[in-house]
Design a protein around this motif. Structure first.
Motif, PDB file in Angstrom:
ATOM      1  N   THR A 192       0.771  -1.245   0.000  1.00 30.02           N
ATOM      2  CA  THR A 192       0.000   0.000   0.000  1.00 30.02           C
ATOM      3  C   THR A 192       0.799   1.290   0.000  1.00 30.02           C
ATOM      4  OG1 THR A 192      -0.378   0.244   2.400  1.00 30.02           O
ATOM      5  CG2 THR A 192      -1.877  -1.192   1.218  1.00 30.02           C
TER       6      THR A 192
ATOM      7  N   LEU B 235      -8.920   0.766  -2.829  1.00 31.13           N
ATOM      8  CA  LEU B 235      -9.303   1.589  -1.684  1.00 31.13           C
ATOM      9  C   LEU B 235     -10.624   2.316  -1.887  1.00 31.13           C
ATOM     10  CD1 LEU B 235      -5.742   3.003  -1.014  1.00 31.13           C
ATOM     11  CD2 LEU B 235      -6.863   1.103   0.144  1.00 31.13           C
ATOM     12  N   THR B 236     -10.888   2.771  -3.092  1.00 32.03           N
ATOM     13  CA  THR B 236     -12.156   3.460  -3.328  1.00 32.03           C
ATOM     14  C   THR B 236     -13.328   2.477  -3.227  1.00 32.03           C
ATOM     15  OG1 THR B 236     -11.798   3.195  -5.708  1.00 32.03           O
ATOM     16  CG2 THR B 236     -11.162   5.287  -4.735  1.00 32.03           C
TER      17      THR B 236
ATOM     18  N   ALA C 151     -13.332  -0.076  -1.208  1.00 31.40           N
ATOM     19  CA  ALA C 151     -13.495  -0.300   0.234  1.00 31.40           C
ATOM     20  C   ALA C 151     -14.314   0.827   0.859  1.00 31.40           C
ATOM     21  CB  ALA C 151     -12.134  -0.402   0.910  1.00 31.40           C
ATOM     22  N   GLY C 152     -14.020   2.062   0.482  1.00 26.52           N
ATOM     23  CA  GLY C 152     -14.786   3.184   1.010  1.00 26.52           C
ATOM     24  C   GLY C 152     -16.245   3.114   0.619  1.00 26.52           C
TER      25      GLY C 152
ATOM     26  N   THR D 153      -4.828   4.819   4.049  1.00 25.37           N
ATOM     27  CA  THR D 153      -6.009   5.169   4.838  1.00 25.37           C
ATOM     28  C   THR D 153      -6.650   6.454   4.343  1.00 25.37           C
ATOM     29  OG1 THR D 153      -4.522   6.184   6.465  1.00 25.37           O
ATOM     30  CG2 THR D 153      -5.297   3.958   6.932  1.00 25.37           C
TER      31      THR D 153
ATOM     32  N   ARG E 200      -8.932   5.729   1.359  1.00 24.32           N
ATOM     33  CA  ARG E 200     -10.087   4.921   1.769  1.00 24.32           C
ATOM     34  C   ARG E 200     -11.077   5.776   2.567  1.00 24.32           C
ATOM     35  NH1 ARG E 200      -8.427  -0.518   4.788  1.00 24.32           N
ATOM     36  NH2 ARG E 200      -8.040   0.966   6.476  1.00 24.32           N
TER      37      ARG E 200
ATOM     38  N   ASN F 236     -12.945  -0.964   8.557  1.00 27.74           N
ATOM     39  CA  ASN F 236     -12.171  -1.808   7.656  1.00 27.74           C
ATOM     40  C   ASN F 236     -11.344  -2.819   8.445  1.00 27.74           C
ATOM     41  OD1 ASN F 236     -12.467  -0.425   4.849  1.00 27.74           O
ATOM     42  ND2 ASN F 236     -12.051   1.263   6.266  1.00 27.74           N
TER      43      ASN F 236
ATOM     44  N   ASN G   2     -10.078  -7.275   3.259  1.00 21.13           N
ATOM     45  CA  ASN G   2      -9.078  -6.848   2.283  1.00 21.13           C
ATOM     46  C   ASN G   2      -8.614  -7.946   1.333  1.00 21.13           C
ATOM     47  OD1 ASN G   2      -8.304  -4.105   3.712  1.00 21.13           O
ATOM     48  ND2 ASN G   2      -8.270  -5.654   5.310  1.00 21.13           N
TER      49      ASN G   2
END
Length: 327
Positions: A119, A139-140, A142-143, A172, A175, A249, A271
């Motif tokens: 990352t 990451l987007t 996950a958000g 982070t 996200r 998360n 993840n």
């Protein structure tokens, strides 16, 4: 909101990391060694390392060390010096502080150690030069998953609190911003009425306590990662606020047990940790083979709620949930 790497890299997929049988045999014959220089410890990090170790074993790469820094840049710098004394060919790492990490990891680069990044790379480091590749999750996505879990739990209505990682930490940061952007886009009647940043996860309990005291109408809280969310759950229990829903998360036993008994936690975003670890090991092989690797590859995060908790845990961590969860 498009997902790009810290230097604007466009992500590929873990499946893009492909080794031929001949390449695998060449790696095995090299008798290479690897070390992990992590940022912190958690069930997520342990699962990533598990996936990487399994793949390293298949490739004949011996793991000589694993360290963690409790999110302290000076500790990570000391850990790296200890690891370099073991003369590893590969270091798998994530920079605690990208700015100071530029100098911290220079001795490894100068020695020709192959850096593989989970990352977050050191500042001004580029794929194919100072490090081999970045392996991460989307990451987007996950958000967005966090936003939809909370939106579904609240029916798209009400006041929510937004906690974010107040540090220069690309992983982070992106996200957190994705959660905020998707919430505002998908749920216009769901208002973020309080925003609080933190750098020390040990402070989240007092931050959350103050947040709900100042904003008693809050019905939901987003927290960047699971161990930080543990403090938020403690604050809500102390305040008798069983009505406030929490999303975060990483899969975590404390949060999972709370979710299983219909507590404050309503969802976590996994993840694809084992796959992520396997990708880190595969990228390491690219490094020792001097084979050009994709600058950035990403796993697809997974939404885990009470309904798919056991399945989600198995998919992400490769094991059954602990008994503290299943009971």
């Amino acid at each position: 909101m498009a997902f790009v790497g810290p230097n604007g890299e466009k992500p590929g997929k873990i499946a893009d990391l492909v080794l031929t049988d001949e390449e695998k045999a060449k790696v095995k014959s090299g008798h290479y060694t690897a070390a992990f220089v992590w940022h912190t410890s958690s069930e997520f990090v342990s699962a990533v390392e598990k996936g990487a170790r399994e793949e390293f074993k298949e490739l004949g790469i011996d793991v000589v060390a694993s360290t963690q820094a409790n999110f302290d840049a000076a500790t990570q710098a000391n850990n790296l010096q200890t690891v370099l004394a073991l003369d590893p060919d590969i270091v798998v790492t994530i920079a605690v502080d990208p700015v100071s990490a530029e100098a911290t990891f220079k001795p490894a680069v100068d020695k020709g150690v192959k850096l593989v990044i989970m990352t977050t790379p050191p500042a001004n480091y580029k794929a194919g030069k100072q490090f081999v590749s970045i392996v991460t999750e989307s990451l987007t996505d996950a958000g967005k998953l966090n936003a939809t879990i909370l939106g579904d739990a609240l029916g798209g209505q009400g006041e929510i609190g937004y906690m974010y990682h107040d540090a220069d930490f690309w992983f982070t940061n992106q996200r957190d911003k994705a959660f905020k952007s998707w919430t505002q886009f998908l749920y216009p009647n769901q208002k973020i009425v309080a925003e609080e940043g933190f750098t020390d996860e040990a402070k989240t309990q007092e931050i959350a306590a103050a947040m709900i005291a100042r904003n008693p109408g809050i019905k939901g809280i987003y927290v960047p990662w699971a161990t930080a969310a543990q403090g938020v759950l403690a604050a809500l229990r102390d305040a008798g606020r069983s009505d406030v829903k929490v999303v975060t998360n990483d899969l975590d036993a404390t949060l999972a047990a709370d979710m299983a008994r219909d507590g404050n936690a309503v969802g976590m975003v996994g993840n694809s940790s084992i796959s992520l670890g396997q990708g880190l090991a595969a990228a390491s092989a690219y490094g020792v083979l001097k084979k050009p690797a994709p600058a950035l590859v990403a796993t697809s995060p997974t939404k885990v709620t009470k309904d798919n908790l056991a399945e989600g845990w198995q998919d992400d961590y490769g094991v059954e949930p602990p008994t503290s969860v299943t009971k």
